[in-house]
Scaffold this active site. Structure first.
Site, PDB file in Angstrom:
ATOM      1  N   ASP A   1     -13.051   4.897   1.643  1.00  0.00           N
ATOM      2  CA  ASP A   1     -11.605   4.879   1.898  1.00  0.00           C
ATOM      3  C   ASP A   1     -11.074   6.316   1.918  1.00  0.00           C
ATOM      4  O   ASP A   1     -10.882   6.935   0.879  1.00  0.00           O
ATOM      5  CB  ASP A   1     -10.943   4.042   0.782  1.00  0.00           C
ATOM      6  CG  ASP A   1      -9.439   3.935   0.949  1.00  0.00           C
ATOM      7  OD1 ASP A   1      -8.910   4.451   1.943  1.00  0.00           O
ATOM      8  OD2 ASP A   1      -8.794   3.334   0.077  1.00  0.00           O
TER       9      ASP A   1
ATOM     10  N   LYS B   1       3.122  11.419  -3.362  1.00  0.00           N
ATOM     11  CA  LYS B   1       2.071  10.766  -4.158  1.00  0.00           C
ATOM     12  C   LYS B   1       1.122  11.799  -4.775  1.00  0.00           C
ATOM     13  O   LYS B   1       0.526  11.560  -5.810  1.00  0.00           O
ATOM     14  CB  LYS B   1       1.315   9.787  -3.249  1.00  0.00           C
ATOM     15  CG  LYS B   1       0.263   8.959  -3.937  1.00  0.00           C
ATOM     16  CD  LYS B   1      -0.251   7.891  -2.978  1.00  0.00           C
ATOM     17  CE  LYS B   1      -1.522   7.257  -3.444  1.00  0.00           C
ATOM     18  NZ  LYS B   1      -2.035   6.285  -2.475  1.00  0.00           N
TER      19      LYS B   1
ATOM     20  N   ASP C   1       0.889  -1.167   0.000  1.00  0.00           N
ATOM     21  CA  ASP C   1       0.000   0.000   0.000  1.00  0.00           C
ATOM     22  C   ASP C   1       0.925   1.215   0.000  1.00  0.00           C
ATOM     23  O   ASP C   1       1.538   1.548   1.017  1.00  0.00           O
ATOM     24  CB  ASP C   1      -0.875  -0.049   1.268  1.00  0.00           C
ATOM     25  CG  ASP C   1      -1.626   1.266   1.508  1.00  0.00           C
ATOM     26  OD1 ASP C   1      -1.608   2.136   0.617  1.00  0.00           O
ATOM     27  OD2 ASP C   1      -2.229   1.405   2.588  1.00  0.00           O
TER      28      ASP C   1
ATOM     29  N   GLU D   1      -7.207   0.842  -4.362  1.00  0.00           N
ATOM     30  CA  GLU D   1      -7.182   0.768  -2.896  1.00  0.00           C
ATOM     31  C   GLU D   1      -8.502   0.282  -2.287  1.00  0.00           C
ATOM     32  O   GLU D   1      -8.482  -0.626  -1.442  1.00  0.00           O
ATOM     33  CB  GLU D   1      -6.762   2.127  -2.316  1.00  0.00           C
ATOM     34  CG  GLU D   1      -5.272   2.354  -2.509  1.00  0.00           C
ATOM     35  CD  GLU D   1      -4.833   3.798  -2.387  1.00  0.00           C
ATOM     36  OE1 GLU D   1      -5.621   4.648  -1.941  1.00  0.00           O
ATOM     37  OE2 GLU D   1      -3.676   4.082  -2.755  1.00  0.00           O
TER      38      GLU D   1
END
Ligand code: AMP
Length: 618
Positions: free
Chosen positions: A201, A73, A12, A177
């Site tokens: 999420d 990211k 992850d 994800e």
């Protein structure tokens, strides 16, 4: 002899934290790093001597804020001039510069200025996660499933694949994800009956919602949506901006002005890092109490900063962000043609789902249905990725899972009138192949330009241009006669290949969308792979040095204990004095041995181990 196959791992790769897991002997293991922690900050720091990744980088951040990179990211596959990026640059303590339209982190490393791409920083984090897994498994790891936000577009996915390549990893698949979280939730649930599960999420930098239909180990994504620039960091930024304003009012000082130099050599970067950390801490505390304090010792000009922060204030400052999450939930329900009563379980993933107001709003949306807290919000994504990795690498120790994902965004081409003609609508099941025919719009046109877009707007300009190419020398004819077949193929990773063919001549062109905007050129990736290998060599050297020192320190303790024991039994033994001399000499040397080489540690070790052996044989 047979080949020992190293398992594929699940990573992850988060905005704030990363996590790695693996399936070993049928069990899913979320792997702890060298600090014993199962999540590792997605943070990389550069100093005069070395590069640090994870906790080591985070711990030194306030002393080296300009050269400590986080949130990389958020820049993956993005253009430097993107409005989202420009707004953030002001609040990041590190420097982001432009290189041919791409953002680059500019740092001082070993006393030299150096620029790193977001892909390189992500590669460093991937390398770290790979190393954590290798230490645990005990052999080199090659294959990995890496997770990405479901709403990541083609360029962001390509950038993640490049990061994997730079890190020396073979990414066998990208996995969305929320899909990974759904696997963690549904894997081995022997319910038998079909369930509609909504995964909410909300992590550090991105927000995703997905509705899946799950039957035992059969997972089918029905619809997905999200926002790739919405996460816990946005909440932190709201708090930072709020307190910057408070400080301006109270102390007449703009601490966000990157040019300011204040007393004690503290510059704005350091102040922003300290304030951001204090805000994040206060935000977390507010998940378990209604009142909290933002505290930062000697924030600027020697002033200790202290301010109250209530849940109510936090909600006020972030109410539009919170509402946005619920609007996205509504959009996903609409796309999946489901009502709130059709959802059997609401599963939470990501650290920001701990915020009580978020839970309250979500529960309210579903007529006060209980939220499912069965999966670990910080580890579920890596857990699911590891299960998927084992499943696709045909690991016989786990039950196979069947998995169908969807395209998060509509893909199409630009047609007359600057309109987007959709070819693959969003939420189409993957892999998908769709062909559509187009005709020319000008008499005796000799070629056509194909511009590929993704997005949901009618006008092409308002969508995201992925790439463009031309099909030349088509058969000359009046407009409307030549037919061009455009085929879109999207693989399981959500990566698109486009082909165009003139049906009359059979002439065709094909491109894997290498986004003109976000993608690194091939030669750049090659250079980065070479540099990453050099970094790896340095890390390996450091690791060997650390291990050599650790072995010598451990041996010192053993020898000291042995001498003490033997002294108790034999007070007159003069040889023990000699041994004690060697031991103390080694301890003193260790105290001074900051710059020692691996060979020096080894030779000290050999001398001391001889002492130990002589004592044991006596
Ligand atoms: P993740 O990307 O899932 O690791 O989530 C990281 C984000 O969750 C960061 O923005 C954290 O500040 C946030 N977070 C973690 N714990 C809490 C908490 N107790 N309350 C609010 N936010 C939290």
């Amino acid at each position: 002899m047979s080949d020992v196959q190293t398992p594929a791992i699940g990573i992850d790769l988060g905005t704030t934290n990363s996590c790695v897991a693996v399936v070993l002997n049928g069990r899913v293991e979320v792997i702890a790093n060298e600090m014993g922690k199962r999540i590792t900050p997605s943070c990389v720091a550069f100093t005069e001597e070395e590069r640090l990744i994870g906790h080591a980088a985070k711990y030194q951040a306030i002393f080296n804020s300009k050269n400590t990179i986080f949130d990389a990211k958020r820049l993956m596959g993005m253009k430097y001039h993107d409005e989202n990026i420009q707004n953030r640059i002001r609040l990041w303590p590190f420097n982001v510069v432009e290189s041919s339209g791409h953002p680059r982190f500019r740092v001082q490393y070993k006393n030299e200025m150096k620029d790193f791409s977001p892909e390189e920083i992500s590669a460093m984090i991937l390398q770290k996660m790979k190393a954590i897994a290798e230490t645990y498994i005990g052999s080199p790891v090659k294959d990995a499933v890496v997770t990405v936000p479901a709403y990541f577009n083609d360029s962001q996915r390509q950038a993640t694949m490049d990061a994997g390549k730079i890190a020396g990893l073979n990414i066998v698949s990208l996995l969305n994800e929320p899909s990974a979280a759904a696997i963690a939730y549904g894997f081995n649930q022997k319910k038998g009956m079909r369930q509609n599960v909504l995964v909410f999420d909300f992590g550090g930098g991105t927000f995703d919602v997905a509705i899946l239909s799950i039957t035992e180990n059969d997972f089918e994504v029905i619809a997905t949506s999200g926002d790739t620039s919405l996460g816990g960091s946005d909440i932190d930024e709201r708090l930072v901006v709020h307190f910057i304003e408070e400080i301006k009012k109270k102390h007449n000082k703009d601490i966000s002005d990157k040019e300011i130099k204040v007393k004690n050599e503290e510059d704005s970067s350091k102040i922003l890092t300290k304030l951001r950390n204090a805000c994040e801490r206060a935000k977390r505390n507010l998940s378990s109490s209604t009142q909290s304090e933002v505290l930062s010792e000697s924030l600027f000009d020697g002033i200790d900063f202290r301010a109250n922060l209530s849940q109510t204030r936090l909600t006020k400052l972030c109410s539009d962000l919170f509402t946005k999450t619920i609007n996205i939930v509504e959009a996903v329900l609409e796309s999946s043609k489901m009502g709130v009563d059709d959802i059997d379980e609401i599963v939470l993933a990501g650290g920001s789902t701990r915020i009580p107001k978020i839970q309250e709003l979500l529960q309210g949306k579903f007529n006060n249905k209980k939220l499912n807290h069965k999966i670990h919000p910080d580890e579920a994504v890596a857990y699911g990725a590891a299960v998927y990795a084992a499943s696709i690498s045909s690991d016989k120790t786990i039950e196979n899972i069947k998995f169908v994902d969807v395209a998060p965004l509509t893909l199409g081409i630009n047609v007359l009138g600057n309109l987007m003609s959709p070819i693959i609508p969003r939420n189409t099941k993957l892999p998908a192949t769709v062909m559509k025919k187009y005709v020319t719009t000008v008499d005796y046109q000799s070629g056509v330009d194909i511009k590929v877009y993704e997005g949901e707007r009618l006008s092409s300009d308002e969508n995201n241009l992925l790439g463009e190419f031309s099909l030349e020398n088509i058969q000359p004819a009046k407009k409307g006669i030549p037919q061009i077949e455009v085929s879109f193929v999207v693989d399981m990773n959500g990566i698109l290949t486009v082909t165009a063919e003139d049906t009359a001549t059979g002439r065709n062109e094909e491109i894997v969308i290498r986004c003109n905007k976000g993608r690194l050129p091939k030669h750049e990736v090659e250079r980065m792979i070479t540099e990453a290998k050099e970094f790896q060599k340095e890390d390996d050297k450091k690791e060997k040095l650390r291990a050599a020192r650790h072995e010598l320190e451990t041996l010192c303790v053993e020898v000291k204990d042995l001498i003490s024991e033997q002294r108790d039994d034999d007070l007159e033994n003069l040889e023990l004095d000699n041994f004690w001399g060697v031991y103390t000499d080694t301890e003193e040397w260790l105290d001074e041995a900051e710059q020692a080489t691996e060979e020096e540690y080894r030779s000290r070790y050999d001398a001391l181990v001889e002492v130990k052996e002589r004592m044991v044989s006596n």
